[in-house]
Design a protein around this motif. Structure first.
Motif, short mmCIF file in Angstrom:
data_model
loop_
_atom_site.label_atom_id
_atom_site.label_comp_id
_atom_site.label_asym_id
_atom_site.label_seq_id
_atom_site.Cartn_x
_atom_site.Cartn_y
_atom_site.Cartn_z
N TRP A 17 -47.09 19.52 13.73
CA TRP A 17 -47.19 18.27 13.11
C TRP A 17 -48.95 17.34 13.10
O TRP A 17 -49.15 18.07 14.05
N ILE A 241 -40.34 13.25 13.37
CA ILE A 241 -41.38 13.54 13.94
C ILE A 241 -42.05 12.33 15.36
O ILE A 241 -42.67 13.26 16.76
N LEU A 242 -42.50 11.44 15.29
CA LEU A 242 -43.34 10.62 15.19
C LEU A 242 -42.33 10.19 17.08
O LEU A 242 -42.42 8.94 17.54
N GLU A 244 -40.53 9.73 20.18
CA GLU A 244 -40.22 10.62 21.76
C GLU A 244 -39.00 11.47 21.50
O GLU A 244 -39.50 12.89 21.50
N ASN A 247 -39.65 14.50 19.07
CA ASN A 247 -40.56 15.32 19.31
C ASN A 247 -40.89 16.18 20.58
O ASN A 247 -42.10 17.34 20.23
N GLN A 248 -40.51 15.59 21.37
CA GLN A 248 -40.24 16.10 22.55
C GLN A 248 -39.61 17.60 22.69
O GLN A 248 -39.06 18.32 23.53
N ARG A 254 -34.44 20.80 17.88
CA ARG A 254 -34.67 19.91 16.59
C ARG A 254 -34.25 20.52 15.57
O ARG A 254 -33.28 19.97 14.40
#
Length: 812
Positions: A17, A241-242, A244, A247-248, A254
């Motif tokens: 991303w 996606i932002l 935390e 995202n991780q 996901r």
């Protein structure tokens, strides 16, 4: 318009991303379904309003994005009527995408500008007849400044047209799903839906005189659009996606999260037709509106200035000889509030506090200083300084490595006081003196047995020195995971539990988190120490902000490593701290090098064998001669705190902080926006130490830059901390004024290439950061009242007037 191709990828979650990939998705998926029809609506409204006898000559579009509305403006207005069209956006990436998809004709005939902030337009006064903003007004924090800029660049009679979301079913579902599954809502979606009640922007138009002659400032327009499962899935990916935790995650996790959310979307909207309503906003500049709106008054600091100059004796007195009428006038509200404070906090030992202030901290009043940065470093009591001076003057302290008995005795006495203070036994814990808490943290970071398969868990709320652990961990092949914060800036419990449950057995793991936030004062739950240890992780507890006013009892909670700084507890000596480590944990650490004091033998080319003999226990981590002149003061400092009672210090400091916090939140502007003066960050009072992290907002509801507030406070001897307090994670989440995270801002402007640029473009403008007020040793009610008076001086004024006042005082 040209179309953009969807990137090929085995699974969506394997995509890397960036703002570029987000912009491509925005254009390809949302552009034709959402922004194109609303662009056509805007053009239709503009065309209906055009006077054939006085047609416009130029149009400015701000926040043009990827150009969907730009294309409608050009094809239906600018091209047929021969108008000049200027399209701008803050994002260079968006402008490049617009040029790519709009084709050669628009690239030739439309003037595109990137890096344009609609609150600071780079155009001359009276340059345009129309300003258009499609779905961009939700994002700038200072709405009135935006309205003011629109008015400035418009000619008399000029018009404003804009759209913001009143309701967006797709965005709303994403917001709720992100909150449900990851504990925090998508910041991008939250910002996009921030004007569902348009009063913030319509009020800004009204304050700047942009409403006269407009029959309906905001009217509702509805549509619906279809989005298939593939595009909905990609939308969810970009929305989350932002966050935390998302995202991780690895790609399979996901994908599973996206599957779950997509199923819930199906249940809510089986047809895949999503409903949208948008507010159509209008404004107009008439001749009267072009004239300056009556300015706010300048700040009046006279009461604060006079109060700060008063001697401490009449301020603290309740009765006695008559005072000058002016002094009586100043003291009347002070005494009224002081009586109310004591009634609210009956256990507050007022006489004891004032006696301590007079005995140990009289220099604060003598120098007319209001010291409110005890988390940064507390003020040393006079008796501690004098006692240390006498001890140093009357003893011969030699290098401990030379066998100095006075130094060894001072060393053992300091250790004994630390063991007593933390209620830990020498058989279980070792004490290693370090340069402050940061030195203790670095010792653990560079010595910990990180390896491939190890994981470091870092809470987002952590001192910068703790975040630095990740560099050592990654260098040895370990992975790093951040634990996010909830809306109150506390550790997100569900995320912490999931992260602990997923730790691989048989590996070295480390959880590092603060007992108390050095930014917000949030006291995080110490239960995580035991829970992490049960799951095979060691725990580093940053106690530097916690132990000056609260007990970390190692007979109850037993972290593997505790980092503290002495000057935060009792003010002297500075530059000294220690690591308190469980001996069992310490044995697993390996010093990365050796120095004087840490080894008794090392071989070299002169030796027949290769051997290195470390000294026992904590001594193997020594780096040369310790700061032995500080040992006496350390012992004396702990004894001083014990005489006062740590719990009493915490209770009275907390009472002052809570009183101030409540009083600040009561202050509201009487003019212009009539909004609150302050915004306090963090959880409710019962979950905080004696810290108040806040920002001030002017009468237009625009943030006073914290650097400006600090300058103003300093001019009256009020000492506070501003900025990010070496805790960018918590402060960024609380205060950052753009959607998403700070790297979006860096990506947009391409200007933030060094710390000076970051300070100038982000921190000093107030886009990120806050003011921190913290109480501690020596604090009294007068300190809290002084800051309250200072805050009152910022009522009913604005940033420019405060800047003028400070510039005037500097000139004088």
């Amino acid at each position: 318009m040209q179309t953009t191709a969807k990137p090929a990828c085995k699974t969506l979650s394997e995509q890397k991303w960036s703002l570029s990939t987000f912009t491509e998705f925005y254009e390809r998926v949302l552009g034709p379904r959402l922004f194109k029809p609303y662009g056509e609506l805007l053009v239709h409204e503009i065309c209906q309003d055009i006077d054939p006898d006085a047609p416009p000559s130029s149009i400015l579009e701000v926040a043009c994005g990827t150009g969907r509305i730009t294309a409608a403006l050009y094809n239906d207005l600018a091209k047929p009527l021969g108008l000049q069209l200027v399209a701008t956006d803050l994002s260079k990436i968006a402008i490049e995408m617009a040029k790519k998809v709009l084709g050669e004709e628009l690239q030739r005939d439309v003037a595109f500008h990137c890096d344009v902030d609609m609150a600071a337009l780079p155009f001359a006064d009276n340059s345009f007849d129309i300003v258009v903003c499609g779905f961009g007004l939700m994002f700038p924090p200072d709405k009135v400044r935006v309205a003011r800029e629109f008015k400035r660049v418009l000619r008399p009679g000029g018009k404003i047209y804009g759209t913001v979301f009143q309701y967006n079913e797709l965005f709303d579902l994403a917001l709720k799903q992100s909150q449900k599954h990851f504990g925090t809502p998508s910041a991008i979606m939250g910002a996009a839906l921030s004007l569902t009640d348009p009063s913030a922007i319509t009020s800004a138009f009204s304050l700047e005189g942009l409403s006269p002659g407009v029959g309906e400032v905001a009217s509702s327009r509805a549509l619906s659009f279809f989005l298939d499962d593939l595009d909905t899935r990609e939308f969810l990916f970009n929305a989350c996606i932002l966050l935390e935790e998302f995202n991780q995650c690895d790609a399979p996790t996901r994908e599973a999260s996206l599957d779950t959310m997509l199923q819930e979307f199906h249940a809510q909207v089986p047809s895949r037709n999503y409903q949208v309503k948008a507010w159509l906003l209008r404004g107009e500049v008439d001749k009267a509106g072009k004239e300056s709106v009556a300015p706010s008054p300048p700040p009046d600091f006279s009461e604060l200035s006079e109060f700060c100059k008063m001697a401490a004796t009449p301020i603290g007195s309740t009765a006695g000889s008559p005072l000058h009428p002016q002094a009586e006038r100043l003291l009347r509200p002070y005494r009224t509030m002081r009586r109310a404070f004591l009634a609210e906090h009956p256990a507050y030992p007022d006489a004891e506090v004032e006696a301590l202030r007079k005995r140990e901290f009289s220099r604060l009043d003598a120098l007319q200083a209001t010291y409110l940065d005890h988390v940064g470093g507390t003020i040393a009591p006079d008796s501690l300084l004098e006692q240390d001076y006498r001890a140093l003057k009357n003893s011969i302290l030699g290098n401990p490595h030379s066998g100095s008995k006075p130094s060894d005795a001072a060393h053992e006495k300091a250790r004994a006081e630390i063991y007593r203070f933390f209620r830990c036994a020498p058989e279980e814990y070792e004490i290693i003196f370090t340069p402050k808490a940061s030195g203790a943290i670095r010792l653990v970071a560079e010595s910990f047995p990180f390896e491939s398969g190890s994981q470091v868990l870092l809470t987002k709320d952590n001192h910068t020195s703790v975040h630095g652990l990740r560099e050592y961990a990654r260098a040895k092949g370990a992975s790093v995971k951040y634990i996010p914060l909830d809306i109150d800036l506390r550790i997100l419990e569900s995320s912490m539990r999931r992260s602990l449950d997923r730790l691989a057995p048989g590996r070295w793991h480390l959880l590092a988190y603060p007992a108390q936030s050095n930014a917000t004062g949030t006291r995080h739950d110490l239960k995580w120490i035991g829970l992490a240890q049960e799951r095979g992780a060691m725990v580093l507890c940053d106690a530097a902000a916690f132990v000056p006013q609260a007990r970390l009892d190692c007979s109850v909670h037993q972290p593997d490593f505790i980092a503290i700084s002495f000057y935060k507890i009792f003010g002297h000596p500075t530059g000294a701290g220690c690591l308190i480590a469980r001996r069992s944990a310490l044995r697993e650490l390996t010093p990365p090098s050796f120095a004087g004091g840490s080894v008794c033998y090392y071989s070299g080319p002169w030796s027949p064998t290769d051997r290195l003999l470390h000294r026992e226990d904590g001594k193997r981590f020594e780096i040369g001669t310790p700061n032995y002149a500080s040992f006496g003061a350390i012992a004396q400092g702990f004894q001083f705190i014990s005489r006062l009672g740590l719990e009493h210090i915490g209770a009275r400091s907390g009472a002052l902080a809570r009183w101030l916090e409540v009083r600040l939140q009561e202050l509201r502007h009487d003019i212009k926006s009539q909004t609150p003066l302050c915004r306090v960050y963090g959880p409710p009072a019962e979950h905080k130490g004696a810290t108040v992290m806040l920002n001030f907002f002017d009468c237009y509801n625009a943030v006073f830059p914290h650097a400006l507030v600090k300058r103003a406070a300093e001019s009256f001897g009020i000492v506070v901390r501003n900025g990010c307090f070496c805790n960018l994670g918590a402060v960024q989440q609380a205060t950052y004024t753009t959607a998403g995270a700070e790297h979006c801002e860096l990506d947009k402007t391409e200007k933030i290439l060094d710390c000076k640029a970051f300070d100038d473009n982000i921190l000093n403008k107030g886009n990120c950061g806050a003011i921190r007020v913290s109480f501690g040793l020596g604090s009294n009610f007068r300190d809290a009242y002084c800051f309250y008076l200072f805050a009152k001086c910022l009522l009913n004024t604005d940033c420019s007037r405060l800047e003028d006042a400070l510039a005037g005082s500097s000139a004088n």
